[in-house]
Scaffold this motif. Structure first.
Motif, PDB file in Angstrom:
ATOM      1  N   LYS A 154     -11.390   9.454   2.201  1.00  0.00           N
ATOM      2  CA  LYS A 154     -10.035   9.977   2.401  1.00  0.00           C
ATOM      3  C   LYS A 154      -9.134   9.709   1.197  1.00  0.00           C
ATOM      4  O   LYS A 154      -9.490   8.971   0.284  1.00  0.00           O
ATOM      5  N   ARG A 155      -7.991  10.380   1.254  1.00  0.00           N
ATOM      6  CA  ARG A 155      -6.971  10.173   0.225  1.00  0.00           C
ATOM      7  C   ARG A 155      -5.694   9.656   0.872  1.00  0.00           C
ATOM      8  O   ARG A 155      -5.240  10.195   1.877  1.00  0.00           O
ATOM      9  N   MET A 156      -5.149   8.641   0.247  1.00  0.00           N
ATOM     10  CA  MET A 156      -3.837   8.151   0.660  1.00  0.00           C
ATOM     11  C   MET A 156      -2.926   8.317  -0.541  1.00  0.00           C
ATOM     12  O   MET A 156      -3.344   8.058  -1.668  1.00  0.00           O
ATOM     13  N   MET A 157      -1.698   8.764  -0.317  1.00  0.00           N
ATOM     14  CA  MET A 157      -0.810   8.975  -1.463  1.00  0.00           C
ATOM     15  C   MET A 157       0.617   8.536  -1.157  1.00  0.00           C
ATOM     16  O   MET A 157       1.164   8.853  -0.108  1.00  0.00           O
ATOM     17  N   TYR A 158       1.175   7.776  -2.096  1.00  0.00           N
ATOM     18  CA  TYR A 158       2.592   7.424  -2.059  1.00  0.00           C
ATOM     19  C   TYR A 158       3.320   8.407  -2.971  1.00  0.00           C
ATOM     20  O   TYR A 158       2.881   8.624  -4.101  1.00  0.00           O
ATOM     21  N   VAL A 159       4.423   8.959  -2.494  1.00  0.00           N
ATOM     22  CA  VAL A 159       5.191   9.930  -3.277  1.00  0.00           C
ATOM     23  C   VAL A 159       6.643   9.473  -3.343  1.00  0.00           C
ATOM     24  O   VAL A 159       7.253   9.236  -2.293  1.00  0.00           O
ATOM     25  N   GLY A 160       7.180   9.362  -4.539  1.00  0.00           N
ATOM     26  CA  GLY A 160       8.588   9.000  -4.637  1.00  0.00           C
ATOM     27  C   GLY A 160       8.948   8.383  -5.973  1.00  0.00           C
ATOM     28  O   GLY A 160       8.460   8.817  -7.016  1.00  0.00           O
ATOM     29  N   ASP A 161       9.774   7.330  -5.916  1.00  0.00           N
ATOM     30  CA  ASP A 161      10.292   6.722  -7.137  1.00  0.00           C
ATOM     31  C   ASP A 161       9.609   5.381  -7.411  1.00  0.00           C
ATOM     32  O   ASP A 161       8.600   5.052  -6.795  1.00  0.00           O
ATOM     33  N   SER A 162      10.180   4.599  -8.308  1.00  0.00           N
ATOM     34  CA  SER A 162       9.517   3.368  -8.727  1.00  0.00           C
ATOM     35  C   SER A 162       9.451   2.335  -7.610  1.00  0.00           C
ATOM     36  O   SER A 162       8.600   1.447  -7.633  1.00  0.00           O
ATOM     37  N   LEU A 163      10.318   2.430  -6.625  1.00  0.00           N
ATOM     38  CA  LEU A 163      10.217   1.495  -5.507  1.00  0.00           C
ATOM     39  C   LEU A 163       8.982   1.811  -4.681  1.00  0.00           C
ATOM     40  O   LEU A 163       8.268   0.926  -4.226  1.00  0.00           O
ATOM     41  N   ASN A 164       8.721   3.090  -4.525  1.00  0.00           N
ATOM     42  CA  ASN A 164       7.507   3.479  -3.821  1.00  0.00           C
ATOM     43  C   ASN A 164       6.272   3.100  -4.647  1.00  0.00           C
ATOM     44  O   ASN A 164       5.233   2.759  -4.107  1.00  0.00           O
ATOM     45  N   ARG A 165       6.421   3.140  -5.966  1.00  0.00           N
ATOM     46  CA  ARG A 165       5.300   2.731  -6.807  1.00  0.00           C
ATOM     47  C   ARG A 165       5.008   1.240  -6.616  1.00  0.00           C
ATOM     48  O   ARG A 165       3.861   0.821  -6.606  1.00  0.00           O
ATOM     49  N   GLY A 166       6.079   0.455  -6.416  1.00  0.00           N
ATOM     50  CA  GLY A 166       5.876  -0.960  -6.138  1.00  0.00           C
ATOM     51  C   GLY A 166       5.078  -1.154  -4.854  1.00  0.00           C
ATOM     52  O   GLY A 166       4.153  -1.964  -4.798  1.00  0.00           O
ATOM     53  N   GLN A 167       5.416  -0.364  -3.837  1.00  0.00           N
ATOM     54  CA  GLN A 167       4.695  -0.481  -2.568  1.00  0.00           C
ATOM     55  C   GLN A 167       3.242  -0.016  -2.734  1.00  0.00           C
ATOM     56  O   GLN A 167       2.316  -0.582  -2.160  1.00  0.00           O
ATOM     57  N   TYR A 168       3.079   1.003  -3.527  1.00  0.00           N
ATOM     58  CA  TYR A 168       1.739   1.510  -3.841  1.00  0.00           C
ATOM     59  C   TYR A 168       0.874   0.419  -4.498  1.00  0.00           C
ATOM     60  O   TYR A 168      -0.253   0.148  -4.072  1.00  0.00           O
ATOM     61  N   VAL A 169       1.439  -0.226  -5.503  1.00  0.00           N
ATOM     62  CA  VAL A 169       0.693  -1.267  -6.213  1.00  0.00           C
ATOM     63  C   VAL A 169       0.400  -2.434  -5.268  1.00  0.00           C
ATOM     64  O   VAL A 169      -0.694  -3.007  -5.284  1.00  0.00           O
ATOM     65  N   SER A 170       1.351  -2.754  -4.423  1.00  0.00           N
ATOM     66  CA  SER A 170       1.131  -3.806  -3.434  1.00  0.00           C
ATOM     67  C   SER A 170      -0.085  -3.475  -2.567  1.00  0.00           C
ATOM     68  O   SER A 170      -0.943  -4.334  -2.320  1.00  0.00           O
ATOM     69  N   MET A 171      -0.188  -2.219  -2.131  1.00  0.00           N
ATOM     70  CA  MET A 171      -1.329  -1.826  -1.288  1.00  0.00           C
ATOM     71  C   MET A 171      -2.645  -2.028  -2.046  1.00  0.00           C
ATOM     72  O   MET A 171      -3.622  -2.544  -1.496  1.00  0.00           O
ATOM     73  N   ILE A 172      -2.650  -1.661  -3.312  1.00  0.00           N
ATOM     74  CA  ILE A 172      -3.877  -1.831  -4.094  1.00  0.00           C
ATOM     75  C   ILE A 172      -4.211  -3.313  -4.249  1.00  0.00           C
ATOM     76  O   ILE A 172      -5.363  -3.715  -4.125  1.00  0.00           O
ATOM     77  N   CYS A 173      -3.191  -4.116  -4.470  1.00  0.00           N
ATOM     78  CA  CYS A 173      -3.426  -5.564  -4.590  1.00  0.00           C
ATOM     79  C   CYS A 173      -3.966  -6.139  -3.283  1.00  0.00           C
ATOM     80  O   CYS A 173      -4.805  -7.035  -3.294  1.00  0.00           O
ATOM     81  N   LEU A 174      -3.490  -5.616  -2.154  1.00  0.00           N
ATOM     82  CA  LEU A 174      -3.957  -6.108  -0.863  1.00  0.00           C
ATOM     83  C   LEU A 174      -5.418  -5.738  -0.619  1.00  0.00           C
ATOM     84  O   LEU A 174      -6.116  -6.398   0.146  1.00  0.00           O
TER      85      LEU A 174
END
Ligand code: NAG
Ligand code: NAG
Ligand code: NAG
Ligand code: NAG
Length: 477
Positions: A201-221
C-alpha cells in the motif's frame, strides 16, 4: 535566486540590518525599503527577497520564530547526510492576527458522528475506540520508561531542522511526555501492525513543513523494523518517498502548503512577496495523490499571513491576473470544499482512509501563558498546565470552518484534532536547537529569543503523539 533561506523573522526594527547583510545595490535597497514600508502598512509579511526571508511585524513587535526547511536529495540509504535546501514555512506576522470571537459548542465531535452513522466496516479497523472517549481531550504525563519511542540519533531521516539534541538542546524532558486521554488509554503504537497494514500500500502526507515533521516521525517510528538495504528515501521535486521494499510499501510526503495551486508551490524557490492561491486548482496537486490508500492532509499556517488571502481566478500564466481578495476564513473554506470534493471523487471509503490534521499551534509570545514579557518558546522546558490554555495563533474560526465543511462530506474524513494538546507544549519546539541557515549576527546570538523557531517541533517529540493518535483512529476508529 540562491538560498540559504536565512528566514529570519526579525522584528521590523531589525529587518534593515538583515538587508544590509545582503549587500544589495542602493536601488534595490531603496526598492526593498519601500516594500518593507508597504508591508508594514498592510500588515503583511514579506518573504523571499533575494534569498532573505524577512518578516515585518507591525508596531508591537515581539520576537518570533525562524523557519527554514530542507529535504533530502535522492540518496542511498548509507549516505543520508546529504541534504538539499528546500521549502520553508513562514508564519503570520503576529500583529496581523485577528482575535476571533470564540464560538464554543459548535466544534463538536465530528469524528464520532461520522463513524457512528456509517454501518459499513471501516477500512484498516481491527477494533473500536472506547465508547464516549475523546482521545484528543487529556493531559501530558511524564513517562521516562516508554518515551521517547526512538532515539534521535537512531533515526537518520530527521531533517536537521528538527534534530534538537544534535544542535545542542540541553534538556530532554520534552521527549519523556506521553499523552493521556482523560477517559481512556491510547493504544500503544505497534510498528509491526502499522507496517503489516501498509503491505502493498501507499500512505501519503500532503501539506506543509509541519505535516512533513509528522511524516518523518512516522518513518522514525517504523524504520527500525526494516533492515538496512531494504529501505530508501528519495525526493523528486515536491514528492518524497520512503520505500519499505520487503513490504512493497511506500510512505510519502507531498509538498502543497495550500493544497490548492499557489505561487508557493515550487519545492526549492517558493518565497514570494505576493502570495496567490488559485481557485479550483486542487487537481494540479491532487493528480499525484490518486491511488493512495491512506492520505493525511494538513494546511493552516500559510493561510495566516494576514487577514485576507489573494485568490487567483484565472491561470498563473495570464498576463492580466484576475484576483479577488477574500477573508482568510472564506479562502480557507474554499480550499476545504475543494478538498472534500476531491476526496469524494477520488477516494473509495470502502478501501481507503483520509485524515486531516488540525492546526499546529505556535508559541511566539510568552505573555499568553503568563510568562515574562518579551519571551517566546525559547528556554521553555515544561508544558503549560492550564487545561484551558489556547494560544491566539490557533484560530477557532478556522476550526469551525473545518468542522462545517467536513460534516457535509459524503466520504468520512478523520479529523486529527491535535491543536489543543499541542497548545500545551510550549516546551516541544525546536527553538534555537536546529541547523541555522545563515551565520547569526552577534546581536542575534546575544538574544536567542530573537531567532528561536516556535513553529516546528523537535523529533522525537510531540509529533510522535500525533501519529499515535493517527494509529488509534486508523485501527480503533
Ligand atoms: C478538539 O479537541 C478539543 C480538546 O478536546 C475540544 O475542545 C474541541 O472541541 C475539539 N474540536 C473539534 C472540532 O472536534
Ligand atoms: C503488534 O502487532 C502484531 C501484528 O498484528 C502482533 O502480532 C503483536 O502481538 C502486536 N504487539 C503488541 C505488543 O501488541
Ligand atoms: C505493490 O504495491 C502496489 C500498490 O502500492 C500494487 O499495485 C502492486 O501490485 C504491489 N506489487 C506486489 C508485487 O505486490
Ligand atoms: C532560561 O531559564 C533559566 C532557568 O529557568 C533562567 O535562569 C534564564 O535566565 C533563562 N534565560 C533566558 C534567556 O530567558
Amino acid at each position: 535566486m540562491k538560498s540559504p533561506l536565512s528566514s529570519s523573522s526579525s522584528p521590523a526594527s531589525s529587518s534593515s540590518s538583515s538587508l544590509r547583510k545582503t549587500r544589495l545595490p542602493p536601488y534595490l535597497f531603496a526598492l526593498l525599503s519601500f516594500i518593507v514600508f508597504v508591508s508594514i502598512l498592510y500588515g503583511e509579511d514579506l518573504v523571499c527577497i533575494f534569498g532573505q526571508q524577512l518578516q515585518v511585524r507591525p508596531s508591537s513587535t515581539r520576537p518570533g520564530p525562524r523557519t527554514g526547511e530542507l529535504t533530502r536529495l535522492p540518496v542511498s540509504s548509507s549516505d543520508v547526510r546529504k541534504y538539499k535546501l528546500r521549502n520553508a514555512d513562514t508564519r503570520p506576522a503576529d500583529g496581523t492576527i485577528i482575535y476571533e470571537k470564540v464560538i464554543n459548542g459548535v466544534l463538536g465531535s465530528l469524528d464520532q458522528r461520522k463513524s457512528s452513522t456509517s454501518s459499513d466496516p471501516v477500512p484498516f479497523a481491527i477494533g473500536r475506540g472506547e465508547e464516549g472517549c475523546d482521545v484528543f481531550s487529556g493531559r501530558w504525563v511524564r513517562d521516562e520508561s516508554t518515551r521517547p519511542s526512538y532515539e534521535e540519533s537512531e533515526c537518520p531521516y530527521i531533517q536537521p531542522q528538527l534534530t534538537c539534541q544534535e544542535h545542542g538542546r540541553p534538556d530532554k524532558d520534552y521527549q519523556h511526555r506521553r499523552w493521556q486521554p482523560h477517559s481512556c488509554s491510547l493504544p500503544r503504537f505497534n510498528a509491526t501492525l502499522m507496517l503489516e497494514a501498509l503491505r502493498g500500500k501507499r500512505m501519503m502526507y500532503v501539506g506543509d513543513s509541519l505535516n512533513r515533521g509528522q511524516y518523518v516521525s512516522m518513518i522514525c517510528l517504523l524504520h527500525s523494523l526494516i533492515p538496512e538495504g531494504s529501505k530508501s528515501m528519495e525526493t523528486f521535486d515536491s514528492l518524497t518517498v520512503f520505500t519499505a521494499k520487503d513490504y512493497n510499501a511506500t510512505i510519502e510526503f507531498y509538498w502543497a502548503p495550500f493544497l490548492l495551486e499557489s505561487n508557493s508551490d515550487n519545492a526549492v524557490i517558493h518565497r514570494v512577496t505576493d502570495r496567490f492561491v488559485r481557485k479550483g486548482s486542487i487537481n494540479k496537486h491532487g493528480k499525484h495523490w490518486k491511488g493512495v490508500d491512506i492520505l493525511v492532509f494538513n494546511t493552516y499556517l500559510w493561510w495566516m499571513s494576514g487577514v485576507t488571502v489573494k485568490i487567483l481566478k484565472g491561470s498563473f500564466e495570464d498576463e492580466v491576473k484576475d484576483v479577488v481578495v477574500k477573508s482568510t476564513d472564506d479562502a480557507y473554506r474554499m480550499a476545504m470544499k475543494s478538498l472534500v470534493r476531491w476526496v469524494q471523487k477520488n477516494m473509495d471509503p470502502k478501501k481507503t482512509r483520509v485524515f486531516f490534521t488540525s492546526m499546529s499551534p505556535t508559541h511566539g509570545n510568552s505573555e499568553e501563558w503568563g510568562g515574562e514579557p518579551g519571551g517566546n518558546c525559547y528556554n521553555q522546558t515544561t508544558p503549560i498546565e492550564d487545561p484551558k490554555y489556547w494560544g491566539s495563533d490557533s484560530r477557532k474560526s478556522i476550526m469551525q470552518v473545518i468542522s462545517e465543511v467536513f460534516s457535509k462530506s459524503k466520504v468520512p474524513i478523520t479529523f486529527l484534532n491535535i491543536t489543543q494538546l499541542s497548545n500545551y507544549r510550549k516546551d516541544a519546539h525546536t527553538m534555537i536547537y536546529k541547523k541555522q541557515w545563515s551565520v547569526l549576527t552577534p546581536k542575534q546570538l546575544a538574544n536567542p529569543v530573537s531567532y528561536a523557531d516556535c513553529v516546528h517541533w523537535c523529533l522525537p517529540g510531540l509529533q510522535d503523539t500525533w501519529n499515535e493518535l493517527l494509529f488509534a483512529k486508523l485501527f480503533y476508529p
